[in-house]
Design a protein around this motif. Structure first.
Motif, PDB file in Angstrom:
ATOM      1  N   PHE A   1       0.815  -1.212   0.000  1.00 51.70           N
ATOM      2  CA  PHE A   1       0.000   0.000   0.000  1.00 51.70           C
ATOM      3  C   PHE A   1       0.846   1.258   0.000  1.00 51.70           C
ATOM      4  CE2 PHE A   1      -2.894   3.177   1.901  1.00 51.70           C
ATOM      5  CZ  PHE A   1      -3.961   3.043   1.026  1.00 51.70           C
ATOM      6  N   ALA A   2       1.915   1.282   0.820  1.00 51.41           N
ATOM      7  CA  ALA A   2       2.679   2.535   0.951  1.00 51.41           C
ATOM      8  C   ALA A   2       4.189   2.352   0.982  1.00 51.41           C
ATOM      9  CB  ALA A   2       2.227   3.291   2.205  1.00 51.41           C
ATOM     10  N   GLY A   3       4.701   1.134   0.708  1.00 45.30           N
ATOM     11  CA  GLY A   3       6.149   1.050   0.559  1.00 45.30           C
ATOM     12  C   GLY A   3       6.890   0.011   1.366  1.00 45.30           C
ATOM     13  N   GLY A   4       6.268  -1.098   1.728  1.00 45.62           N
ATOM     14  CA  GLY A   4       7.004  -2.136   2.447  1.00 45.62           C
ATOM     15  C   GLY A   4       8.183  -2.662   1.668  1.00 45.62           C
ATOM     16  N   THR A   5       7.965  -2.966   0.388  1.00 41.72           N
ATOM     17  CA  THR A   5       9.062  -3.439  -0.459  1.00 41.72           C
ATOM     18  C   THR A   5       9.839  -2.268  -1.052  1.00 41.72           C
ATOM     19  OG1 THR A   5       7.440  -3.646  -2.249  1.00 41.72           O
ATOM     20  CG2 THR A   5       8.042  -5.651  -1.095  1.00 41.72           C
TER      21      THR A   5
ATOM     22  N   VAL B   1      -5.942   5.118  10.758  1.00 41.98           N
ATOM     23  CA  VAL B   1      -6.192   4.376  11.996  1.00 41.98           C
ATOM     24  C   VAL B   1      -5.210   3.218  12.139  1.00 41.98           C
ATOM     25  CG1 VAL B   1      -7.873   2.933  13.216  1.00 41.98           C
ATOM     26  CG2 VAL B   1      -8.620   5.050  12.109  1.00 41.98           C
ATOM     27  N   ALA B   2      -4.992   2.486  11.060  1.00 43.38           N
ATOM     28  CA  ALA B   2      -4.065   1.351  11.115  1.00 43.38           C
ATOM     29  C   ALA B   2      -2.657   1.804  11.458  1.00 43.38           C
ATOM     30  CB  ALA B   2      -4.070   0.609   9.781  1.00 43.38           C
ATOM     31  N   THR B   3      -2.241   2.939  10.915  1.00 41.76           N
ATOM     32  CA  THR B   3      -0.891   3.459  11.160  1.00 41.76           C
ATOM     33  C   THR B   3      -0.686   3.774  12.633  1.00 41.76           C
ATOM     34  OG1 THR B   3      -0.791   4.377   8.926  1.00 41.76           O
ATOM     35  CG2 THR B   3       0.728   5.304  10.564  1.00 41.76           C
ATOM     36  N   ASN B   4      -1.599   4.527  13.214  1.00 41.02           N
ATOM     37  CA  ASN B   4      -1.462   4.887  14.626  1.00 41.02           C
ATOM     38  C   ASN B   4      -1.545   3.663  15.521  1.00 41.02           C
ATOM     39  OD1 ASN B   4      -1.357   7.395  16.431  1.00 41.02           O
ATOM     40  ND2 ASN B   4      -3.001   6.198  17.371  1.00 41.02           N
ATOM     41  N   THR B   5      -2.444   2.747  15.179  1.00 44.07           N
ATOM     42  CA  THR B   5      -2.662   1.560  16.004  1.00 44.07           C
ATOM     43  C   THR B   5      -1.438   0.662  16.026  1.00 44.07           C
ATOM     44  OG1 THR B   5      -5.020   1.655  15.470  1.00 44.07           O
ATOM     45  CG2 THR B   5      -4.179  -0.416  16.347  1.00 44.07           C
ATOM     46  N   SER B   6      -0.854   0.418  14.875  1.00 41.86           N
ATOM     47  CA  SER B   6       0.330  -0.442  14.806  1.00 41.86           C
ATOM     48  C   SER B   6       1.509   0.187  15.534  1.00 41.86           C
ATOM     49  CB  SER B   6       0.698  -0.707  13.346  1.00 41.86           C
ATOM     50  OG  SER B   6       1.860  -1.500  13.258  1.00 41.86           O
TER      51      SER B   6
ATOM     52  N   GLY C   1      -3.656   0.026   4.030  1.00 43.55           N
ATOM     53  CA  GLY C   1      -4.916   0.169   3.313  1.00 43.55           C
ATOM     54  C   GLY C   1      -5.607  -1.135   3.005  1.00 43.55           C
ATOM     55  N   PHE C   2      -5.175  -2.214   3.654  1.00 42.09           N
ATOM     56  CA  PHE C   2      -5.752  -3.528   3.366  1.00 42.09           C
ATOM     57  C   PHE C   2      -6.243  -4.271   4.606  1.00 42.09           C
ATOM     58  CE2 PHE C   2      -2.355  -3.008   0.028  1.00 42.09           C
ATOM     59  CZ  PHE C   2      -3.213  -2.807  -1.044  1.00 42.09           C
ATOM     60  N   VAL C   3      -6.030  -3.739   5.815  1.00 45.72           N
ATOM     61  CA  VAL C   3      -6.296  -4.515   7.030  1.00 45.72           C
ATOM     62  C   VAL C   3      -7.184  -3.748   8.003  1.00 45.72           C
ATOM     63  CG1 VAL C   3      -4.104  -5.761   6.819  1.00 45.72           C
ATOM     64  CG2 VAL C   3      -4.221  -3.697   8.224  1.00 45.72           C
ATOM     65  N   THR C   4      -7.776  -4.476   8.937  1.00 45.79           N
ATOM     66  CA  THR C   4      -8.630  -3.913   9.974  1.00 45.79           C
ATOM     67  C   THR C   4      -7.781  -3.391  11.137  1.00 45.79           C
ATOM     68  OG1 THR C   4      -8.839  -5.988  11.180  1.00 45.79           O
ATOM     69  CG2 THR C   4     -10.417  -5.589   9.388  1.00 45.79           C
ATOM     70  N   PRO C   5      -8.370  -2.567  12.036  1.00 48.09           N
ATOM     71  CA  PRO C   5      -7.606  -2.095  13.201  1.00 48.09           C
ATOM     72  C   PRO C   5      -7.092  -3.215  14.093  1.00 48.09           C
ATOM     73  CG  PRO C   5      -9.541  -0.720  12.865  1.00 48.09           C
ATOM     74  CD  PRO C   5      -9.657  -1.865  11.900  1.00 48.09           C
TER      75      PRO C   5
ATOM     76  N   THR D   1      -7.799  -8.010   3.527  1.00 41.84           N
ATOM     77  CA  THR D   1      -9.195  -8.368   3.261  1.00 41.84           C
ATOM     78  C   THR D   1      -9.820  -7.368   2.292  1.00 41.84           C
ATOM     79  OG1 THR D   1     -11.404  -8.560   4.234  1.00 41.84           O
ATOM     80  CG2 THR D   1      -9.831  -7.187   5.413  1.00 41.84           C
ATOM     81  N   VAL D   2     -10.609  -7.887   1.347  1.00 44.88           N
ATOM     82  CA  VAL D   2     -11.291  -7.005   0.408  1.00 44.88           C
ATOM     83  C   VAL D   2     -12.440  -6.256   1.066  1.00 44.88           C
ATOM     84  CG1 VAL D   2     -10.655  -8.355  -1.626  1.00 44.88           C
ATOM     85  CG2 VAL D   2     -12.765  -8.902  -0.395  1.00 44.88           C
ATOM     86  N   GLU D   3     -12.809  -6.633   2.285  1.00 44.90           N
ATOM     87  CA  GLU D   3     -13.818  -5.862   3.009  1.00 44.90           C
ATOM     88  C   GLU D   3     -13.287  -4.471   3.359  1.00 44.90           C
ATOM     89  OE1 GLU D   3     -15.262  -7.943   6.391  1.00 44.90           O
ATOM     90  OE2 GLU D   3     -16.235  -9.528   5.229  1.00 44.90           O
ATOM     91  N   VAL D   4     -11.991  -4.348   3.479  1.00 46.02           N
ATOM     92  CA  VAL D   4     -11.369  -3.050   3.725  1.00 46.02           C
ATOM     93  C   VAL D   4     -11.101  -2.327   2.410  1.00 46.02           C
ATOM     94  CG1 VAL D   4      -9.245  -1.932   4.537  1.00 46.02           C
ATOM     95  CG2 VAL D   4     -10.372  -3.666   5.944  1.00 46.02           C
ATOM     96  N   ASN D   5     -10.628  -3.058   1.416  1.00 47.52           N
ATOM     97  CA  ASN D   5     -10.223  -2.450   0.150  1.00 47.52           C
ATOM     98  C   ASN D   5     -10.559  -3.403  -0.990  1.00 47.52           C
ATOM     99  OD1 ASN D   5      -8.959  -1.249  -2.026  1.00 47.52           O
ATOM    100  ND2 ASN D   5      -7.035  -0.846  -0.959  1.00 47.52           N
ATOM    101  N   SER D   6     -11.595  -3.068  -1.744  1.00 45.14           N
ATOM    102  CA  SER D   6     -12.029  -3.947  -2.836  1.00 45.14           C
ATOM    103  C   SER D   6     -11.019  -3.998  -3.964  1.00 45.14           C
ATOM    104  CB  SER D   6     -13.378  -3.478  -3.379  1.00 45.14           C
ATOM    105  OG  SER D   6     -13.292  -2.139  -3.847  1.00 45.14           O
TER     106      SER D   6
END
Length: 456
Positions: A192-196, A272-277, A317-321, A373-378
């Motif tokens: 989503f934002a640059g892991g690789t 939300v995912a960024t702050n939570t992780s 951008g692909f996962v739940t909190p 999950t596609v429930e977060v991002n189709s």
């Protein structure tokens, strides 16, 4: 009457797509936040080194805003994002030729045909400058591995070549239209934002650079503690703050959408995912320190936060909190032991760039394949926990390719530089400090630096 009827039956011209002012504002602010991460990294790294090397270390991050700020315009953006081959972009956008304020159709005529722009509601130049900020901070991350011993001239040449021959191809393969690894007609790796693209590439390159350059003269017997822990915490805080632009901005819009029967908003999800992780990883690092070493430390809190931010980057951008909490916990746990293992190997990756960014990016990419999950991002895909076991193989392939490109490319670049201008400063320069020898200035007045007192 017939003429009037003909006029009423003539279809109205279709208005060209209009830019969304909210999305433009969001993306320009996100770009500014990502740029802020580079001074944040400068403080983070600067706090770790000895006071006589603080300016050199800070400048090794700061100078990227100048070098890549120019080269990205001249050739970097074209090589990274112009339609071209599956592993590198074309030359048609050199000097931003053809890169203006248009919001659509600038990718027409290349495959896949349905993709006609990178962001449907913002000008092409807004997308370009946002991506420039990623290109700026990524090579700056490598400086942590070679701190206190690489000449500034060699480093400047290295980051110029690395951003051209390592970063641009990887960015193209993962994020560009027609790239070999990405979602725009490629293998389908989720990043989503640059892991690789950002963290694995810089982390692996940092490890190779540390090995090629060799250890500091004081390693491992006479290493100094961080000279300014408040700098480290300040840098980590600025990185955490800027990372919201890094991850949430990668949604490229503030608009809401749907995924099946669910309402979605990727910018909010990634924020939300960024702050939570980051929060979860900070807690995990402090708990590990308290349990295993007796005391939780400020440096540990800062390092844990950065590890959590690295781990969530490909997944934001692909996962739940709840998945973000697990990603933070797992990434911090693995990175904590990776730092310890690196010390046992006695590789002088001075500021733990590979254990945090290389390992953290690798763990984050693997966990993305598990929790997505596609429930977060189709527009993404389901991961292993949703029954898509094949996605893990795709991510592992992307990880291996990123490792190979970063390692081989970095080794070649360093060998060429070493054979031409040389890599290291002189031994006496290393002992005296790079600030005064490389830049002719000091970070602190002498009465505050390295315990040296000025005579009355």
């Amino acid at each position: 009457m017939g003429n009037a009827l003909a006029q009423t039956q003539t279809p109205a011209p279709v208005a060209p797509p209009a830019a969304d002012t909210g999305d433009i504002a969001f993306m320009l602010i996100s770009a500014a936040l990502v740029l802020l991460m580079t001074p944040g990294l400068a403080f983070f790294y600067g706090g770790f080194v000895r006071s006589r090397n603080v300016l050199n270390t800070i400048l090794m991050s700061f100078v990227l805003m100048a070098i890549v700020g120019v080269t990205w315009i001249l050739w970097g953006y074209s090589l990274a994002f112009a339609p071209g081959l599956s592993f590198i972009g074309g030359l048609q956008w050199l000097g931003l030729n053809g890169v203006g304020l248009e919001i659509t159709d600038y990718l027409k005529g290349s495959n896949p045909a349905e993709v006609v722009s990178y962001a449907a509601t913002i000008p092409h130049q807004a997308f370009m400058i946002y991506q420039a900020m990623f290109a700026i901070i990524t090579p700056a991350l490598i400086s942590g591995a070679i701190a206190e011993r690489m000449s500034f001239r060699a480093y400047s040449l290295f980051v110029l070549l690395w951003s051209t021959f390592v970063y641009a191809p990887l960015a193209h393969m993962v994020w560009a239209k027609g790239g070999f690894l990405g979602l725009y007609g490629g293998l389908g790796a989720l990043d989503f934002a640059g892991g690789t693209v950002v963290h694995i590439s810089s982390g692996v390159s940092a490890l190779v650079a540390a090995i090629v350059l060799g250890p500091r003269k004081t390693h491992p017997d006479r290493l100094s503690p961080p000279h300014n822990v408040p700098f480290i915490l300040l840098g980590a805080g600025l990185l955490w703050f800027g990372w919201f632009g890094f991850n949430a901005g990668s949604a490229l819009s503030v608009a809401s959408g749907t995924s099946g029967n669910l309402a979605t908003n990727l910018a909010t999800t990634a924020f939300v995912a960024t702050n939570t992780s980051a929060a979860a990883a900070t807690l995990m690092w402090l708990i590990l320190e308290a349990a295993l070493r007796g005391k939780p430390t400020a440096v540990g809190a800062a390092t844990g936060a950065v590890a959590g931010l690295v781990g969530i980057t490909p997944a934001a951008g692909f996962v739940t909190p709840l998945s973000a909490i697990l990603i933070g916990f797992i990434t911090a746990f693995v990175c904590f032991y990776a730092v310890s293992f690196k010390h046992k190997l006695q590789v002088d990756d001075a500021l733990d760039t590979f254990p945090v960014h290389g390992v953290g990016g690798t763990v984050g990419a693997i966990l993305t394949a598990i929790f997505a999950t596609v429930e977060v991002n189709s527009a993404g895909k389901d991961g292993v926990l949703r029954g898509n076991f094949g996605e893990l193989g795709v991510e592992l392939a992307a990880i291996i390719i990123a490792y190979a490109i970063a390692a081989v490319g970095t080794w070649i670049i360093l060998k060429v530089i070493d054979a031409t201008v040389g890599l290291r400063v002189k031994e006496e320069t290393e002992y005296q400090g790079l600030d005064i020898n490389e830049h002719g200035e000091e970070g602190y007045n002498s009465e505050f630096g390295d315990g040296i007192k000025v005579s009355e």
